[in-house]
Design a protein around this motif. Structure first.
Motif, short mmCIF file in Angstrom:
data_model
loop_
_atom_site.label_atom_id
_atom_site.label_comp_id
_atom_site.label_asym_id
_atom_site.label_seq_id
_atom_site.Cartn_x
_atom_site.Cartn_y
_atom_site.Cartn_z
N VAL A 267 0.86 -1.18 0.00
CA VAL A 267 0.00 0.00 0.00
C VAL A 267 0.90 1.23 0.00
O VAL A 267 1.74 1.39 0.89
CB VAL A 267 -0.93 0.03 1.24
N LEU A 268 0.73 2.09 -1.01
CA LEU A 268 1.46 3.36 -1.08
C LEU A 268 0.48 4.48 -0.80
O LEU A 268 -0.59 4.54 -1.41
CB LEU A 268 2.08 3.53 -2.46
N VAL A 269 0.84 5.37 0.14
CA VAL A 269 -0.04 6.46 0.51
C VAL A 269 0.67 7.79 0.29
O VAL A 269 1.89 7.86 0.31
CB VAL A 269 -0.50 6.32 1.98
N PRO A 270 -0.09 8.87 0.06
CA PRO A 270 0.53 10.17 -0.22
C PRO A 270 1.26 10.73 0.99
O PRO A 270 0.81 10.58 2.13
CB PRO A 270 -0.65 11.06 -0.62
N ALA A 271 2.39 11.37 0.72
CA ALA A 271 3.23 11.94 1.78
C ALA A 271 2.59 13.13 2.47
O ALA A 271 2.98 13.48 3.59
CB ALA A 271 4.59 12.33 1.21
N ASP A 272 1.59 13.76 1.83
CA ASP A 272 0.98 14.95 2.42
C ASP A 272 -0.29 14.63 3.21
O ASP A 272 -1.03 15.53 3.58
CB ASP A 272 0.69 15.99 1.34
N ALA A 273 -0.51 13.35 3.51
CA ALA A 273 -1.71 12.93 4.25
C ALA A 273 -1.32 12.40 5.62
O ALA A 273 -0.23 11.86 5.82
CB ALA A 273 -2.46 11.85 3.48
N GLU A 274 -2.22 12.54 6.57
CA GLU A 274 -2.08 11.88 7.86
C GLU A 274 -2.68 10.49 7.70
O GLU A 274 -3.83 10.35 7.30
CB GLU A 274 -2.83 12.66 8.94
N VAL A 275 -1.89 9.46 7.99
CA VAL A 275 -2.31 8.10 7.71
C VAL A 275 -2.17 7.23 8.95
O VAL A 275 -1.12 7.19 9.58
CB VAL A 275 -1.46 7.48 6.57
N VAL B 133 2.29 11.34 10.40
CA VAL B 133 1.84 12.71 10.20
C VAL B 133 2.83 13.37 9.23
O VAL B 133 4.04 13.20 9.38
CB VAL B 133 1.81 13.48 11.54
N PRO B 134 2.34 14.10 8.24
CA PRO B 134 3.25 14.71 7.27
C PRO B 134 4.21 15.70 7.93
O PRO B 134 3.87 16.31 8.94
CB PRO B 134 2.34 15.43 6.29
N PHE B 135 5.38 15.83 7.34
CA PHE B 135 6.34 16.82 7.80
C PHE B 135 5.68 18.19 7.73
O PHE B 135 5.05 18.53 6.74
CB PHE B 135 7.59 16.79 6.91
N GLY B 136 5.77 18.93 8.79
CA GLY B 136 5.14 20.24 8.81
C GLY B 136 3.85 20.25 9.61
O GLY B 136 3.23 21.29 9.78
N GLY B 137 3.41 19.09 10.09
CA GLY B 137 2.24 19.06 10.96
C GLY B 137 1.05 18.35 10.37
O GLY B 137 1.11 17.78 9.29
#
Length: 76
Positions: free
Chosen positions: A12-20, A50-54
């Motif tokens: 499963v690949l998930v987007p880096a800008d999402a909280e997963v 949690v994405p970098f940056g919050g």
């Protein structure tokens, strides 16, 4: 999102800008979630990234289950 595999490999690949949040269960085998690995029988791993940056407005919950094999989850 629920994903299930009886025998084999589940990636499963998930987007880096999402909280997963991932709950990965493996009857016998290996679970690698966000770079942390556990293996054996009755493997149950819960991790949140949690994405970098919050925190993000995009929140994804994944329940992944494999009977025999491996689960691999990575943010990209």
């Amino acid at each position: 999102t629920d994903v299930r595999v009886g025998v084999g490999s589940l990636t499963v690949l998930v987007p880096a800008d999402a909280e997963v949040t991932v709950d990965a269960e493996v009857g016998a085998g290996n679970a690698q979630v966000f770079g942390e690995e556990e293996n054996g029988t009755d493997v149950d791993v819960t991790r949140t990234a949690v994405p970098f940056g919050g925190p993000s407005d995009t929140v994804i919950k994944i329940d992944a289950e494999v009977g025999l094999g491996e689960v691999w989850v990575e943010q990209r």
